[in-house]
Design an enzyme around this catalytic site. Sequence first.
Site, PDB file in Angstrom:
ATOM      1  N   ASN A   1       0.818  -1.214   0.000  1.00 37.91           N
ATOM      2  CA  ASN A   1       0.000   0.000   0.000  1.00 37.91           C
ATOM      3  C   ASN A   1       0.850   1.262   0.000  1.00 37.91           C
ATOM      4  O   ASN A   1       0.542   2.239  -0.694  1.00 37.91           O
ATOM      5  CB  ASN A   1      -0.928  -0.001   1.226  1.00 37.91           C
ATOM      6  CG  ASN A   1      -2.099  -0.954   1.077  1.00 37.91           C
ATOM      7  OD1 ASN A   1      -2.612  -1.167  -0.018  1.00 37.91           O
ATOM      8  ND2 ASN A   1      -2.527  -1.545   2.180  1.00 37.91           N
TER       9      ASN A   1
ATOM     10  N   HIS B   1      -3.348   2.192  -2.478  1.00 35.03           N
ATOM     11  CA  HIS B   1      -4.378   1.271  -2.015  1.00 35.03           C
ATOM     12  C   HIS B   1      -5.100   0.572  -3.161  1.00 35.03           C
ATOM     13  O   HIS B   1      -5.615  -0.536  -2.973  1.00 35.03           O
ATOM     14  CB  HIS B   1      -5.378   2.016  -1.136  1.00 35.03           C
ATOM     15  CG  HIS B   1      -4.819   2.375   0.211  1.00 35.03           C
ATOM     16  ND1 HIS B   1      -4.722   1.473   1.248  1.00 35.03           N
ATOM     17  CD2 HIS B   1      -4.287   3.540   0.683  1.00 35.03           C
ATOM     18  CE1 HIS B   1      -4.188   2.057   2.297  1.00 35.03           C
ATOM     19  NE2 HIS B   1      -3.918   3.311   1.988  1.00 35.03           N
TER      20      HIS B   1
ATOM     21  N   ASP C   1      -5.624  -3.296  -3.042  1.00 35.10           N
ATOM     22  CA  ASP C   1      -6.921  -3.969  -3.160  1.00 35.10           C
ATOM     23  C   ASP C   1      -6.898  -5.005  -4.277  1.00 35.10           C
ATOM     24  O   ASP C   1      -7.451  -6.107  -4.134  1.00 35.10           O
ATOM     25  CB  ASP C   1      -8.019  -2.943  -3.442  1.00 35.10           C
ATOM     26  CG  ASP C   1      -8.370  -2.105  -2.217  1.00 35.10           C
ATOM     27  OD1 ASP C   1      -7.899  -2.443  -1.115  1.00 35.10           O
ATOM     28  OD2 ASP C   1      -9.101  -1.114  -2.379  1.00 35.10           O
TER      29      ASP C   1
ATOM     30  N   GLU D   1      -5.315  -8.662   5.411  1.00 40.63           N
ATOM     31  CA  GLU D   1      -4.599  -9.496   4.446  1.00 40.63           C
ATOM     32  C   GLU D   1      -4.517 -10.948   4.903  1.00 40.63           C
ATOM     33  O   GLU D   1      -3.642 -11.704   4.453  1.00 40.63           O
ATOM     34  CB  GLU D   1      -3.193  -8.942   4.205  1.00 40.63           C
ATOM     35  CG  GLU D   1      -2.289  -8.897   5.413  1.00 40.63           C
ATOM     36  CD  GLU D   1      -2.398  -7.611   6.224  1.00 40.63           C
ATOM     37  OE1 GLU D   1      -1.429  -7.307   6.940  1.00 40.63           O
ATOM     38  OE2 GLU D   1      -3.437  -6.919   6.146  1.00 40.63           O
TER      39      GLU D   1
END
Length: 320
Positions: A183, A188, A192, A218
């Site tokens: 990230n 992000h 994702d 995660e």
Amino acid sequence: MTDAIRVLYVEDHDSDARIIQYLLEGCVEENFSVEWVDTLAKAIAAIHDHPLDLIIADLGLPDGQGLSNVQRLHEAAPTTTIVVLTADDDGADAIESIRYGAQEYLSKQSLRRETLIRTIRHSLVRQERLMTAQAQAMTDALTGIGNRRAFEREMDRRLHDFRRSNVHFCLAIFDVDFFKKVNDAWGHDVGDNTLRVVGRTLVNELRATDLSSRLGGEEFAAILAGCRLEDACRVSNRIRGTISEQCRLQVKPEFSLTLSGGVAEVQVGDDLETLYNRADEALYSAKENGRNRCMVHDGKGIVPLESLTAADHRTPILHS
């Protein structure tokens, strides 16, 4: 011509059975394919033999009476629409039959074709909406795989099967190594997408009888049905490597993403918490011992995956 609605009719009285078959097969608005059985045992066997759209069941059968019939049919076919028929016109039974898994309740005393067909149509629609709502409630919004609720529900089911029938299963927990760095370095959106690839690959690598789920963040889990520890370890290590490869192929070629995993097998006396804790301890050990690996909790302690089949694999490297 539309596909036939596959109906299983459970009724032990020949005259009543002939009436229902006549009402359904004479319907011009819908196409019904009706199978008739006269006991609960035969009904459950038929459920296991082929898919069904609708079960119409009498509450009074030679091998089952009352609302327990509804319960047993619902347990055998939890996604199938159930309509109850009975000779009585008891409103309390109507409410209770719905609580036990039926969609509707009809009295034989006032049964007409239009009433029966309307009830079936409405029941099928309600059941479809119920299944959609349940699926959404059990699905992780980001990855499209099972969520923690689905995980807990499947674990309860597998634990029940193990206690009742000694059907073994294993639990594998995976965690993306240094996910925060993904990230931070790429944003992000990339993070994702990485989680989506992890979830999708996990599903693709498992059998239809297994369950994949995202537990949060995660962290992912796989419930491996009918699997013993050594096989679960090989499967888990293969999954870990395949996910790393797919993240490079589908997210970014320069990705060197790795995962750590922990594996444990169900044992006598386990509940969800004890089995999860053993797998989680193994995962923590994998993180502490360099990441990018799977560790195994064999019930006595934690061993590296590669030593599980060795002669001294019962000697733990870390006691729980």
